[in-house]
Design an enzyme around this catalytic site. Structure first.
Site, PDB file in Angstrom:
ATOM      1  N   LYS A 112       0.832  -1.212   0.000  1.00 32.78           N
ATOM      2  CA  LYS A 112       0.000   0.000   0.000  1.00 32.78           C
ATOM      3  C   LYS A 112       0.866   1.261   0.000  1.00 32.78           C
ATOM      4  O   LYS A 112       0.531   2.253  -0.654  1.00 32.78           O
ATOM      5  CB  LYS A 112      -0.920   0.033   1.226  1.00 32.78           C
ATOM      6  CG  LYS A 112      -2.232  -0.671   1.033  1.00 32.78           C
ATOM      7  CD  LYS A 112      -3.286   0.273   0.472  1.00 32.78           C
ATOM      8  CE  LYS A 112      -4.517  -0.466   0.176  1.00 32.78           C
ATOM      9  NZ  LYS A 112      -5.383  -0.547  -0.713  1.00 32.78           N
ATOM     10  N   LYS A 193      -6.758  -4.281 -13.726  1.00 33.58           N
ATOM     11  CA  LYS A 193      -7.692  -4.630 -12.657  1.00 33.58           C
ATOM     12  C   LYS A 193      -8.598  -3.428 -12.350  1.00 33.58           C
ATOM     13  O   LYS A 193      -8.118  -2.288 -12.316  1.00 33.58           O
ATOM     14  CB  LYS A 193      -6.866  -4.998 -11.425  1.00 33.58           C
ATOM     15  CG  LYS A 193      -7.652  -5.378 -10.206  1.00 33.58           C
ATOM     16  CD  LYS A 193      -6.660  -5.679  -9.085  1.00 33.58           C
ATOM     17  CE  LYS A 193      -7.318  -5.976  -7.859  1.00 33.58           C
ATOM     18  NZ  LYS A 193      -7.818  -5.746  -6.807  1.00 33.58           N
ATOM     19  N   LYS A 196     -10.431   1.791  -7.944  1.00 33.32           N
ATOM     20  CA  LYS A 196     -10.701   3.220  -7.841  1.00 33.32           C
ATOM     21  C   LYS A 196      -9.441   4.033  -8.109  1.00 33.32           C
ATOM     22  O   LYS A 196      -9.487   5.081  -8.722  1.00 33.32           O
ATOM     23  CB  LYS A 196     -11.251   3.529  -6.449  1.00 33.32           C
ATOM     24  CG  LYS A 196     -12.310   4.591  -6.474  1.00 33.32           C
ATOM     25  CD  LYS A 196     -12.658   5.000  -5.073  1.00 33.32           C
ATOM     26  CE  LYS A 196     -11.404   5.474  -4.399  1.00 33.32           C
ATOM     27  NZ  LYS A 196     -11.484   6.250  -3.223  1.00 33.32           N
TER      28      LYS A 196
END
Ligand code: TRP
Ligand code: SF4
Length: 325
Positions: A112, A193, A196
């Protein structure tokens, strides 16, 4: 009846990937389990702490998405994480017994940070993300946690925290099992993929004209320049969607493409109308729920009460077992 808990972050409108990957599965599970579905607003803060003004509206919109997609508040409990502050207290207790090394090795921690370059994730809260998730799960003594593949390390860590607590103080927390969701891959408009952060999504709340526009913008077989060029459906994003939404017609669509009997514009039109049809009921329900906000507000108030009863009891058990009270 075995109990499940799962959560989803209120960080924008749900998209087709979320619908197929999580929600559609939850809708099935609500008939078989005592089900708790949580809007994880505190988790959303770990990466979205810079921008909190939208949070309240995002929570409302997520609740609308959940109910309009088929979660039935008569069958399951839908609640907001921060409405049950016991999660935070258990999180704090767990944070005392969770070694830093366990958190630093969680794969989502590094991935992340690499993915979200414009947010400073060098925070205490972000490192503690999986501890809070463990508190979410264990405070309901959930037997099963339905999640996608990326969440497996968090469930593993949850079991480790439960084990450590039980060893240190006494048996309070059962070790939960994951229920892996098998899902077809849902590509985004650009073939990557659907996510957002890539800006390539179709939201389940998109109105029909937006869906048509988005489908028109989808990437197709790059080798098919003219309508007379034979196509290769296996490399085409539109075709990947047809596989999910066009059922028995899939073979004839593939053949028509290969033989250049159908053009991409027509093929996309067909897909758009199937998508619009499959989202029609969700869209209708959403308009109803948006028109009268009190329906969702009441539902979340009931969810908070139901969740709180269990969360309070577990926290009490945990503190008693530790000798704190
Ligand atoms: N981390 C989960 C996700 O991003 C969301 C979540 C928060 C969750 N708490 C949870 C999922 C508890 C399952 C159980 O998808
Ligand atoms: Fe893709 Fe359809 Fe065009 Fe074939 S006809 S390349 S499947 S959009």
């Amino acid at each position: 009846m075995a109990r499940i808990l799962s959560g989803i972050q209120p960080s924008g409108r749900l998209h087709l990937g979320n619908l197929i990957g999580a929600l559609a599965n939850w809708v099935k599970l609500q008939d078989k389990y005592e089900s708790f579905f949580m809007i994880a607003d505190l988790h959303a803060l770990t990466t979205g702490y810079m921008n909190t003004k939208q949070m309240k509206e995002n929570i409302f919109q997520l609740a609308v998405d959940m109910v309009s997609s088929g979660l039935d508040p008569e069958k399951c409990t839908i609640f907001v994480q921060s409405d049950v502050p016991e999660h935070c207290e258990l999180n704090l207790i767990f944070s005392m017994i969770t070694p830093l090394a366990w958190l630093e090795r969680v794969p989502t921690y590094k991935s992340k940070i690499d993915e979200l370059k414009d947010v400073d994730l060098g925070t205490y809260g972000f490192l503690g993300y999986p501890v809070l998730q463990a508190a979410d799960i264990l405070i309901y003594k959930a037997d099963v946690v339905p999640v996608g593949q990326d969440q497996l390390p968090h469930i593993e860590l949850t079991r480790e925290i439960a084990r450590r607590f039980n060893n240190l103080y006494g048996e309070v927390f059962p070790e939960p099992k994951e229920l892996m969701t098998e899902v077809p891959v849902m590509p985004g408009l650009d073939g990557r993929k659907m996510s957002k952060s890539y800006g390539n999504t179709i939201a389940i709340s998109d109105p029909p004209d937006v869906i048509e526009k988005k489908v028109n913008s989808m990437v197709t077989d790059p080798a098919r320049v003219r309508k007379s060029d034979p196509g290769h459906p296996e490399v085409c994003t539109v075709f990947a969607y047809h596989k999910i939404y066009s059922g028995g017609e899939i073979e004839s669509i593939g053949n028509a493409c290969r033989q250049a009997a159908i053009g991409c514009i027509e093929c996309k039109k067909g897909l758009a109308s199937k998508l619009v049809a499959s989202l029609k009921d969700i869209y209708k329900k959403r308009l109803e729920l948006e028109a009268d906000r009190s329906i969702i507000e009441k539902m979340l108030a009931v969810g908070k009460e139901k969740a709180s009863v269990i969360a309070k009891q577990t926290l009490l058990d945990a503190k008693k077992t530790m000798g704190l009270i």
